[in-house]
Write a protein that holds these residues in place. Structure first.
Motif, short mmCIF file in Angstrom:
data_model
loop_
_atom_site.label_atom_id
_atom_site.label_comp_id
_atom_site.label_asym_id
_atom_site.label_seq_id
_atom_site.Cartn_x
_atom_site.Cartn_y
_atom_site.Cartn_z
N ILE A 1 0.85 -1.19 0.00
CA ILE A 1 0.00 0.00 0.00
C ILE A 1 0.89 1.23 0.00
O ILE A 1 1.76 1.38 0.86
CB ILE A 1 -0.93 -0.01 1.23
CG1 ILE A 1 -1.78 -1.28 1.21
CG2 ILE A 1 -1.79 1.24 1.26
CD1 ILE A 1 -2.46 -1.59 2.51
N TYR A 2 0.69 2.11 -0.96
CA TYR A 2 1.53 3.30 -1.07
C TYR A 2 0.69 4.57 -0.96
O TYR A 2 -0.53 4.54 -1.05
CB TYR A 2 2.34 3.30 -2.37
CG TYR A 2 1.51 3.35 -3.62
CD1 TYR A 2 1.19 4.56 -4.22
CD2 TYR A 2 1.02 2.18 -4.20
CE1 TYR A 2 0.43 4.62 -5.37
CE2 TYR A 2 0.26 2.22 -5.36
CZ TYR A 2 -0.03 3.44 -5.94
OH TYR A 2 -0.79 3.50 -7.07
N ALA A 3 1.37 5.68 -0.73
CA ALA A 3 0.76 7.00 -0.61
C ALA A 3 -0.23 7.07 0.55
O ALA A 3 -1.23 7.77 0.48
CB ALA A 3 0.10 7.42 -1.92
N ALA A 4 0.05 6.33 1.60
CA ALA A 4 -0.84 6.35 2.78
C ALA A 4 -0.27 7.31 3.82
O ALA A 4 0.92 7.28 4.11
CB ALA A 4 -0.95 4.95 3.37
N ASP A 5 -1.12 8.14 4.36
CA ASP A 5 -0.67 9.02 5.43
C ASP A 5 -0.93 8.34 6.78
O ASP A 5 -1.62 7.33 6.86
CB ASP A 5 -1.32 10.40 5.35
CG ASP A 5 -2.84 10.34 5.40
OD1 ASP A 5 -3.40 9.26 5.66
OD2 ASP A 5 -3.46 11.39 5.21
N ALA A 6 -0.36 8.89 7.82
CA ALA A 6 -0.47 8.28 9.15
C ALA A 6 -1.92 8.06 9.59
O ALA A 6 -2.24 6.97 10.09
CB ALA A 6 0.29 9.12 10.18
N PRO A 7 -2.83 9.03 9.42
CA PRO A 7 -4.21 8.81 9.87
C PRO A 7 -4.94 7.67 9.14
O PRO A 7 -5.83 7.04 9.70
CB PRO A 7 -4.91 10.14 9.61
CG PRO A 7 -3.82 11.14 9.59
CD PRO A 7 -2.63 10.43 9.01
N SER A 8 -4.56 7.37 7.91
CA SER A 8 -5.25 6.32 7.16
C SER A 8 -4.64 4.94 7.34
O SER A 8 -5.21 3.95 6.88
CB SER A 8 -5.27 6.67 5.67
OG SER A 8 -3.97 6.65 5.13
N THR A 9 -3.52 4.83 8.04
CA THR A 9 -2.81 3.56 8.16
C THR A 9 -3.67 2.47 8.79
O THR A 9 -3.75 1.35 8.28
CB THR A 9 -1.51 3.74 8.95
OG1 THR A 9 -0.70 4.71 8.27
CG2 THR A 9 -0.74 2.45 9.05
N ALA A 10 -4.31 2.74 9.90
CA ALA A 10 -5.13 1.73 10.56
C ALA A 10 -6.24 1.24 9.64
O ALA A 10 -6.53 0.04 9.59
CB ALA A 10 -5.71 2.28 11.86
N HIS A 11 -6.84 2.15 8.90
CA HIS A 11 -7.93 1.77 7.99
C HIS A 11 -7.42 0.86 6.87
O HIS A 11 -8.03 -0.18 6.58
CB HIS A 11 -8.60 3.00 7.40
CG HIS A 11 -9.59 2.66 6.33
ND1 HIS A 11 -10.81 2.07 6.60
CD2 HIS A 11 -9.53 2.80 4.99
CE1 HIS A 11 -11.46 1.87 5.47
NE2 HIS A 11 -10.71 2.30 4.47
#
Length: 63
Positions: free
Chosen positions: A18-28
């Protein structure tokens, strides 16, 4: 949505990159990968075409 045959195999046989993920979206995105039978998940914040050349910027553990 994954094909039906994916559920017939153990999760350790599948990985999601998974790329281009920011910290807030990681858990999702990790939760979504697990729900799709991924046994291995790699998440990075990179999106510049060479996403796998360095480790992602350290984030607080969201899980």
């Amino acid at each position: 949505m994954q094909p039906a045959w994916v559920a017939k195999h153990p999760a350790h046989r599948f990985g999601h990159l998974i790329y281009a993920a920011d910290a807030p979206s990681t858990a999702h995105v990790v939760s979504l990968a697990r729900s799709r039978n991924a046994g291995w998940v790699y998440v990075t914040d990179q999106s510049d075409g060479v996403m796998w050349t360095r480790l992602p910027v350290p984030w607080p553990n969201p899980l």
